[in-house]
Motif scaffolding. Structure first.
Motif, PDB file in Angstrom:
ATOM      1  N   LEU A   7       0.813  -1.206   0.000  1.00 45.74           N
ATOM      2  CA  LEU A   7       0.000   0.000   0.000  1.00 45.74           C
ATOM      3  C   LEU A   7       0.850   1.260   0.000  1.00 45.74           C
ATOM      4  O   LEU A   7       2.021   1.230   0.370  1.00 45.74           O
ATOM      5  N   THR A   8       0.241   2.366  -0.392  1.00 42.25           N
ATOM      6  CA  THR A   8       0.879   3.682  -0.346  1.00 42.25           C
ATOM      7  C   THR A   8      -0.097   4.679   0.277  1.00 42.25           C
ATOM      8  O   THR A   8      -1.275   4.362   0.505  1.00 42.25           O
ATOM      9  N   LEU A   9       0.400   5.891   0.512  1.00 46.17           N
ATOM     10  CA  LEU A   9      -0.462   6.944   1.059  1.00 46.17           C
ATOM     11  C   LEU A   9      -1.633   7.248   0.125  1.00 46.17           C
ATOM     12  O   LEU A   9      -2.720   7.611   0.577  1.00 46.17           O
ATOM     13  N   GLN A  10      -1.402   7.106  -1.156  1.00 46.03           N
ATOM     14  CA  GLN A  10      -2.485   7.335  -2.115  1.00 46.03           C
ATOM     15  C   GLN A  10      -3.614   6.334  -1.893  1.00 46.03           C
ATOM     16  O   GLN A  10      -4.791   6.679  -1.972  1.00 46.03           O
ATOM     17  N   ASP A  11      -3.249   5.079  -1.586  1.00 48.44           N
ATOM     18  CA  ASP A  11      -4.267   4.064  -1.298  1.00 48.44           C
ATOM     19  C   ASP A  11      -5.053   4.437  -0.036  1.00 48.44           C
ATOM     20  O   ASP A  11      -6.284   4.302   0.013  1.00 48.44           O
ATOM     21  N   ILE A  12      -4.342   4.892   1.004  1.00 46.39           N
ATOM     22  CA  ILE A  12      -5.001   5.257   2.257  1.00 46.39           C
ATOM     23  C   ILE A  12      -5.943   6.436   2.044  1.00 46.39           C
ATOM     24  O   ILE A  12      -7.022   6.503   2.641  1.00 46.39           O
ATOM     25  N   SER A  13      -5.549   7.356   1.175  1.00 42.76           N
ATOM     26  CA  SER A  13      -6.399   8.524   0.932  1.00 42.76           C
ATOM     27  C   SER A  13      -7.747   8.131   0.342  1.00 42.76           C
ATOM     28  O   SER A  13      -8.727   8.871   0.463  1.00 42.76           O
TER      29      SER A  13
END
Length: 347
Positions: free
Chosen positions: A89-95
């Motif tokens: 995962l990345t921060l973009q996924d969390i967003s």
């Protein structure tokens, strides 16, 4: 002295680790079968099914030798697997979860725990601590929340055992129910078209392991969203325990309350996601890490199945099981309504 210490501590763990690994390996091989994949049985789902079958047939005869390693797989390896899952995962996924996911998590936690107190203490006349332990497990993160809440309430061991039994039983049912609900939600009879099914799973299924197994049976995007949502819910455990300690936790003779248990692995998971966002691993290394992660999670699923005893339904008695069923119904039905309403409102 160091060699002797290792020889005394390692052997009790190894048989259970070997058993969990063997079940996980078999599940991963079976999970590659196209028919099982088409019918929603991922490697993690197969691992817990195999574990339950063995746990209620052959495993009791070797539990004395394998118990330490199986417990290590169920607890420590699960946390390690969740932390490594952050490399997917990345921060973009969390967003993508956003404010809606956080609000839905908070709404489900508060409503489920409140319902546990109301139905358990007021309606079913259960002991307060027994009802609150079942409520904590159902509203946050299953057996881990039960174990974390126990020292705050100073509950009795038999109350902890009953609470863990209920959340494991109903959480295991969720593994098979949610993929079916995903199929049915497109039908008029289901009536609720959810904005994001991954948020629904992550905000309503009991255990982290069960969230992974249920969501992986649908698709990878659903699994990613479900895990992120669930980890936000897990991180709510710390403020929940603090509030419970001030409100309901009994003080000792010295005036000190029960020790708080902080879910550090949830914060480690976020740290790995941050690292993966700014400094991703090379492709070859990433592939090895993800394969290792799948193995760790499958071992944890196998261990969870091995320690899920059908006799727990009988031993728990009717009232705790009724409360568990009420909360499960709310998580499934009420959770769908909350997800539908807040998901569209805050999208």
């Amino acid at each position: 002295m160091r060699t002797a210490s290792r020889s005394q501590t390692l052997p009790p763990v190894l048989p259970g680790l070997a058993l969990s690994a063997a079940v996980a390996w078999a599940a991963m091989r079976l999970g590659d079968i196209a028919w099982l994949q088409e019918h929603g049985f991922s490697a993690l789902t197969v691992a817990i099914v195999l574990g339950i079958v063995l746990g209620n047939t052959l495993y009791p005869s070797v539990a004395a030798h394998c118990g330490d390693g199986v417990l290590f797989s169920k607890q420590t390896l699960l946390r390690a697997g969740i932390i490594l899952y952050g490399f997917r995962l990345t921060l973009q996924d969390i967003s993508h979860v956003g404010l809606a996911g956080v609000a839905i998590d908070a709404a489900m936690l508060l409503s489920t725990f409140g319902l546990a107190w109301l139905a358990g203490v007021k309606l079913l006349k259960l002991e307060r601590d027994a009802a609150l332990l079942i409520g904590a497990g159902s509203s946050i993160c299953g057996a881990a929340a039960v174990m974390a809440t126990e020292p705050v309430l100073r509950a009795r061991s038999e109350q902890v055992t009953v609470a863990v039994s209920t959340v494991v039983i109903f959480g295991s049912l969720a593994i098979f129910l949610y993929p079916l609900l995903h199929t049915l939600q497109a039908e008029p009879a289901w009536g609720v078209r959810l904005p994001d099914f991954g948020i629904y799973i992550g905000s309503t299924v009991h255990e982290v392991a069960q969230v992974l197994a249920a969501a992986r049976s649908i698709d990878q995007h659903t699994a990613d969203t479900a895990v992120i949502t669930k980890m936000v819910r897990v991180m709510m455990l710390a403020p929940f325990l603090l509030a419970l300690s001030m409100k309901a936790g009994p003080a000792s003779s010295s005036g000190q309350r029960g020790k708080l248990s902080i879910p550090w692995f949830a914060f480690a998971f976020i740290g790995v996601v941050l690292l993966n966002s700014v400094m991703p691993l090379p492709a070859a290394v990433s592939q090895l890490v993800l394969q290792a992660d799948t193995l760790l999670l499958a071992m944890a699923m196998a261990a969870l199945g091995l320690t899920t005893h059908l006799s727990a339904i009988r031993n728990a008695g009717m009232k705790p099981m009724i409360l568990g069923a009420i909360l499960f119904a709310w998580l499934v039905i009420g959770g769908a309504l909350v997800n539908g309403a807040l998901g569209r409102l805050l999208a």
